[in-house]
Design a protein around this motif. Structure first.
Motif, PDB file in Angstrom:
ATOM      1  N   SER A   1       0.844  -1.198   0.000  1.00  0.00           N
ATOM      2  CA  SER A   1       0.000   0.000   0.000  1.00  0.00           C
ATOM      3  C   SER A   1       0.875   1.242   0.000  1.00  0.00           C
ATOM      4  O   SER A   1       1.980   1.243   0.560  1.00  0.00           O
TER       5      SER A   1
ATOM      6  N   TYR B   1       1.010   4.879   1.426  1.00  0.00           N
ATOM      7  CA  TYR B   1       0.413   5.724   2.447  1.00  0.00           C
ATOM      8  C   TYR B   1       0.815   7.176   2.195  1.00  0.00           C
ATOM      9  O   TYR B   1       1.965   7.464   1.859  1.00  0.00           O
TER      10      TYR B   1
ATOM     11  N   GLN C   1      -5.406  14.946   5.794  1.00  0.00           N
ATOM     12  CA  GLN C   1      -5.875  13.571   5.874  1.00  0.00           C
ATOM     13  C   GLN C   1      -4.701  12.617   6.023  1.00  0.00           C
ATOM     14  O   GLN C   1      -3.557  12.946   5.693  1.00  0.00           O
TER      15      GLN C   1
ATOM     16  N   ARG D   1      -4.131   8.896   4.271  1.00  0.00           N
ATOM     17  CA  ARG D   1      -4.757   8.161   3.179  1.00  0.00           C
ATOM     18  C   ARG D   1      -3.968   6.900   2.858  1.00  0.00           C
ATOM     19  O   ARG D   1      -2.748   6.867   3.017  1.00  0.00           O
ATOM     20  N   GLU D   2      -4.669   5.885   2.401  1.00  0.00           N
ATOM     21  CA  GLU D   2      -4.060   4.689   1.830  1.00  0.00           C
ATOM     22  C   GLU D   2      -4.447   4.644   0.360  1.00  0.00           C
ATOM     23  O   GLU D   2      -5.630   4.702   0.018  1.00  0.00           O
TER      24      GLU D   2
ATOM     25  N   ARG E   1      -7.912   4.105  -1.377  1.00  0.00           N
ATOM     26  CA  ARG E   1      -8.582   2.945  -0.773  1.00  0.00           C
ATOM     27  C   ARG E   1      -9.361   3.345   0.472  1.00  0.00           C
ATOM     28  O   ARG E   1     -10.448   2.837   0.738  1.00  0.00           O
ATOM     29  N   ARG E   2      -8.806   4.246   1.252  1.00  0.00           N
ATOM     30  CA  ARG E   2      -9.478   4.744   2.451  1.00  0.00           C
ATOM     31  C   ARG E   2      -8.760   6.009   2.889  1.00  0.00           C
ATOM     32  O   ARG E   2      -7.597   6.247   2.537  1.00  0.00           O
ATOM     33  N   SER E   3      -9.442   6.813   3.676  1.00  0.00           N
ATOM     34  CA  SER E   3      -8.858   8.046   4.182  1.00  0.00           C
ATOM     35  C   SER E   3      -9.555   8.430   5.471  1.00  0.00           C
ATOM     36  O   SER E   3     -10.691   8.014   5.736  1.00  0.00           O
ATOM     37  N   VAL E   4      -8.876   9.228   6.259  1.00  0.00           N
ATOM     38  CA  VAL E   4      -9.453   9.718   7.508  1.00  0.00           C
ATOM     39  C   VAL E   4      -8.958  11.146   7.719  1.00  0.00           C
ATOM     40  O   VAL E   4      -7.788  11.451   7.474  1.00  0.00           O
TER      41      VAL E   4
ATOM     42  N   THR F   1      -6.807  -0.032  11.209  1.00  0.00           N
ATOM     43  CA  THR F   1      -8.153   0.535  11.320  1.00  0.00           C
ATOM     44  C   THR F   1      -8.218   2.030  11.031  1.00  0.00           C
ATOM     45  O   THR F   1      -9.314   2.583  10.924  1.00  0.00           O
ATOM     46  N   PHE F   2      -7.054   2.684  10.915  1.00  0.00           N
ATOM     47  CA  PHE F   2      -6.988   4.143  10.753  1.00  0.00           C
ATOM     48  C   PHE F   2      -7.677   4.849  11.925  1.00  0.00           C
ATOM     49  O   PHE F   2      -8.286   5.907  11.777  1.00  0.00           O
TER      50      PHE F   2
END
Length: 232
Positions: A32, A34, A44, A46-47, A56-59, A94-95
């Motif tokens: 991945s 990052y 953020q 992010r992946e 793929r996902r972000s927070v 899990t971020f």
């Protein structure tokens, strides 16, 4: 030593993956990519898919924190903030934000050399941090031909050396962290077309792929480039 660059492939990222991202940190780990992004209220973790650049996902970062460099340490990700005097520890799986650790001074770039963390703060110093507590354990002044090299930004630790983007330039320097001496200067200019360059910010983002290859990009860049650095 001065290095030119040999472009061995260009990895075109999606708008969501790069052009909308104020890239502050970039690191490949476990298949991945990052990325840490900046700007207050927009930062953020992010992946990304390392092949397509798809998110793929972000927070988002809490509050109005201004995100900076990141690095992966096992099942954790450390993320700096610029002038908020705090560093964030995330659960990589899990971020989830695990804790905020106080930070003295500014946070710019961050990497993990396998035993310790290396942090830049925009000066000519590299700071060494404990990978578990983030306590500072030492520092070294970075010089080239006896002169300080300031504006050290995003970092990548590779084979005992530290690669650092030099803010507001198209240069990447390779640093011996034991002495602080710059052992190579890499020219990363000319990757974007003049038209592309007019809509972007500075070079910032370097991730090792192994075998002497790297991904490099910049803030708001539409493309991430896969390169190999070769002596000029």
């Amino acid at each position: 030593m001065t290095f030119g660059r040999a472009l061995v492939g260009a990895l075109l990222l999606t708008v969501a993956g790069c052009a909308a991202a104020f890239t502050q940190g970039l690191e490949l780990a476990g298949g991945s990519l990052y990325e840490g992004t900046g700007l207050a209220g927009q930062s953020q973790l992010r992946e990304l898919d390392p092949v397509t650049g798809a998110v793929r996902r972000s927070v988002p970062l809490p509050r109005q924190l201004f995100g900076e460099g990141i690095t992966v340490v096992g099942d954790r990700i450390w993320q700096l903030t610029w002038r908020d005097h705090v560093v964030l520890e995330w659960d990589r799986n899990t971020f989830t934000l695990l804790r905020e650790v106080p930070l003295t001074g500014e946070g710019w770039g961050l990497c993990h050399d396998g035993g310790r963390l290396v942090r830049s703060d925009g000066t000519n110093r590299l700071h060494f941090q404990d990978p578990t507590t983030f306590a500072e354990t030492g520092s070294v002044a970075v010089t080239l031909d006896g002169q300080p090299v300031t504006q050290l930004n995003e970092l990548e630790c590779v084979d005992g050396q530290v690669y650092a983007n030099v803010w507001q330039t198209d240069r990447i320097v390779r640093i011996d962290p034991g002495t602080g001496n710059v052992t190579a200067v890499i020219d990363a200019s000319g990757l974007l077309t003049p038209e592309q360059r007019s809509h972007t910010d500075v070079l910032n983002g370097i991730a090792s792929l192994g075998n002497g290859e790297f991904l490099i990009t910049g803030k708001l860049w539409p493309t991430t480039f896969r390169v190999r650095f070769v002596p000029r």
